[in-house]
Design a protein around this motif. Structure first.
Motif, PDB file in Angstrom:
ATOM      1  N   GLN A  22       0.821  -1.200   0.000  1.00 35.29           N
ATOM      2  CA  GLN A  22       0.000   0.000   0.000  1.00 35.29           C
ATOM      3  C   GLN A  22       0.863   1.261   0.000  1.00 35.29           C
ATOM      4  N   PHE A  23       1.957   1.249   0.731  1.00 34.45           N
ATOM      5  CA  PHE A  23       2.853   2.392   0.763  1.00 34.45           C
ATOM      6  C   PHE A  23       3.455   2.648  -0.621  1.00 34.45           C
ATOM      7  N   LYS A  24       3.874   1.579  -1.294  1.00 33.77           N
ATOM      8  CA  LYS A  24       4.447   1.729  -2.631  1.00 33.77           C
ATOM      9  C   LYS A  24       3.416   2.258  -3.614  1.00 33.77           C
ATOM     10  N   LYS A  25       2.163   1.770  -3.512  1.00 36.44           N
ATOM     11  CA  LYS A  25       1.106   2.261  -4.388  1.00 36.44           C
ATOM     12  C   LYS A  25       0.833   3.731  -4.136  1.00 36.44           C
ATOM     13  N   ALA A  26       0.794   4.132  -2.891  1.00 32.50           N
ATOM     14  CA  ALA A  26       0.525   5.530  -2.558  1.00 32.50           C
ATOM     15  C   ALA A  26       1.669   6.423  -3.028  1.00 32.50           C
ATOM     16  N   LYS A  27       2.889   5.951  -2.878  1.00 34.23           N
ATOM     17  CA  LYS A  27       4.051   6.734  -3.281  1.00 34.23           C
ATOM     18  C   LYS A  27       4.102   6.907  -4.796  1.00 34.23           C
ATOM     19  N   SER A  28       3.636   5.915  -5.542  1.00 39.39           N
ATOM     20  CA  SER A  28       3.652   6.013  -6.999  1.00 39.39           C
ATOM     21  C   SER A  28       2.430   6.752  -7.542  1.00 39.39           C
ATOM     22  N   GLY A  29       1.498   7.113  -6.656  1.00 35.63           N
ATOM     23  CA  GLY A  29       0.336   7.901  -7.072  1.00 35.63           C
ATOM     24  C   GLY A  29      -0.858   7.076  -7.487  1.00 35.63           C
ATOM     25  N   SER A  32      -5.931   3.708  -4.133  1.00 34.62           N
ATOM     26  CA  SER A  32      -5.976   2.557  -3.241  1.00 34.62           C
ATOM     27  C   SER A  32      -7.330   1.866  -3.256  1.00 34.62           C
TER      28      SER A  32
END
Length: 53
Positions: A22-29, A32
């Motif tokens: 989830q952190f990687k998805k949020a960081k890549s924009g 979620s």
């Protein structure tokens, strides 16, 4: 006793994997929610930063 520790480690490991993903998805924009943005009532709140650019 050992079984409880092993199961707890497995569960904590799975939770850690989900959090990292989830952190990687949020960081890549990425969104979620997992669905498309067309027709979504929260589109403006999810992509607020992209609209300002």
């Amino acid at each position: 006793m050992i079984i409880t520790i092993v199961l707890a480690m497995i569960i904590f490991g799975l939770v850690a994997l989900v959090l990292v993903k989830q952190f990687k998805k949020a960081k890549s924009g990425e969104s979620s929610c997992g669905c498309g943005c067309s027709g979504c009532s929260s589109d403006s709140s999810c992509h607020e930063n992209n609209l300002k650019k």
